[in-house]
Design an enzyme around this catalytic site. Structure first.
Site, mmCIF file in Angstrom:
data_model
loop_
_atom_site.group_PDB
_atom_site.id
_atom_site.type_symbol
_atom_site.label_atom_id
_atom_site.label_comp_id
_atom_site.label_asym_id
_atom_site.label_seq_id
_atom_site.Cartn_x
_atom_site.Cartn_y
_atom_site.Cartn_z
ATOM 1 N N GLY A 31 -15.686 -7.094 -21.493
ATOM 2 C CA GLY A 31 -16.951 -7.000 -22.207
ATOM 3 C C GLY A 31 -16.967 -5.861 -23.208
ATOM 4 C CG LEU A 33 -16.990 -9.081 -26.043
ATOM 5 C CD1 LEU A 33 -17.156 -10.571 -26.327
ATOM 6 C CD2 LEU A 33 -15.659 -8.812 -25.356
ATOM 7 C CG HIS A 37 -12.842 -7.711 -27.277
ATOM 8 N ND1 HIS A 37 -13.568 -6.547 -27.350
ATOM 9 C CD2 HIS A 37 -11.996 -7.563 -26.229
ATOM 10 C CE1 HIS A 37 -13.195 -5.742 -26.378
ATOM 11 N NE2 HIS A 37 -12.242 -6.325 -25.684
ATOM 12 C CG ASP A 152 -4.743 -2.361 -23.698
ATOM 13 O OD1 ASP A 152 -4.833 -1.207 -23.284
ATOM 14 O OD2 ASP A 152 -5.704 -2.985 -24.192
ATOM 15 C CB SER A 188 -14.929 -1.214 -25.064
ATOM 16 O OG SER A 188 -14.659 -2.583 -25.263
#
Length: 282
Positions: A31, A33, A37, A152, A188
């Site tokens: 979440g 976002l 994303h 990541d 985020s």
């Protein structure tokens, strides 16, 4: 826009789609976002018949309860952002009890040593938590393709290894890092930065770019030492690590080889907020 909260709802829909041979694209998220994303979701939407997006702040991949508590939860805003791509996308937003049922705990995984490098050295149990939630979600959604950002990168490599270990018929798609105009990798966590710190955080990407240029003529050790010195000079940051690693093994490079591909990875704190970034070196 369909928002499901239970695994049973997802199972029913997936079964119907699989029966009609429709391809499923999946974007797992926690979440909060942002445009990064959305770029993953857009890719999934362009390449598949059906798209699922999960929104779940997974407690088992946090080694710091304070960090878990502070993690932003913005489901309504997230749904509106997803609707900007299409209102046919399916959102799965379960509770922790729905996912883990009896006990919120992670399984133990072996990722052939990938889990012990970089993030694994600094975030105890993190990749066990990642593996646990993704195994649950992959077996629930049964996607043909799942999309992950290269910010990541270590996680991306571990997810690929996870699918091999579980023998899943699933294509893991790595997508380019989506950056702010300043070069800061979108995250985020960026939303928790002050305006000044957000501006200062562009220093990470600028340093990575300079390191890439130096990597053409200097050894990995020399480049790593140079980056460390740059962060030591910048008192706004606390550098956790800088590593130049082989992209396949994630092992720290001791001697460069023309036949190997490398990336440089950084984790650093500004305003006590942890940011990570990486770029390809060759």
């Amino acid at each position: 826009m369909t928002v499901f909260n239970t695994k049973k709802e997802v199972e029913t829909l997936v079964t119907s789609h699989k029966a009609t041979k429709k391809t499923i694209g999946f974007v797992p998220t926690m979440g909060a976002l942002h445009k990064g994303h959305l770029s993953l979701i857009q890719n999934a939407f362009d390449e598949n018949d059906i798209v699922f997006v999960s929104i779940f702040v997974n407690p088992t991949q946090f080694d710091n309860n304070a960090d878990l508590d502070k993690y932003p939860r913005t489901l309504d805003a997230d749904v509106k952002l997803i609707e900007s791509i299409s209102d046919d996308i399916i959102v799965f937003a379960p509770s922790a009890n729905e996912i883990y049922e009896q006990e919120i705990t992670s399984k133990e995984y072996k990722f052939d040593g990938l889990e012990f490098e970089m993030e694994g050295k600094h975030r105890k149990g993190h990749f066990n938590g990642v593996g646990t939630i993704l195994e649950i979600l992959f077996k629930l959604v049964l996607p043909n393709k799942a999309y992950f950002g290269e910010k990541d990168f270590q996680q991306l490599q571990i997810v690929k290894k996870l699918t091999q270990k579980l023998k899943l018929d699933l294509d893991i798609v790595g997508c380019d890092i989506y950056r702010e105009d300043s070069g800061l990798a979108m995250s985020s966590r960026n939303e928790r930065l002050s305006l000044l710190a957000r501006k200062e955080a562009a220093f990470i990407h600028k340093t990575l770019l300079a390191a890439k240029e130096k990597f053409g003529t200097k050894s990995a050790k020399e480049v790593t030492e140079w980056v460390t010195k740059q962060f030591a000079k910048n008192k706004k940051f606390n550098l956790e690590y800088v590593e130049i690693a082989n992209i396949d093994t994630l092992k720290t490079v001791k001697r460069k080889s023309k036949n190997k591909k490398y990336r440089i990875f950084i984790a650093a704190f500004i305003e006590n907020i942890r940011l990570i970034d990486n770029i390809a070196l060759n």
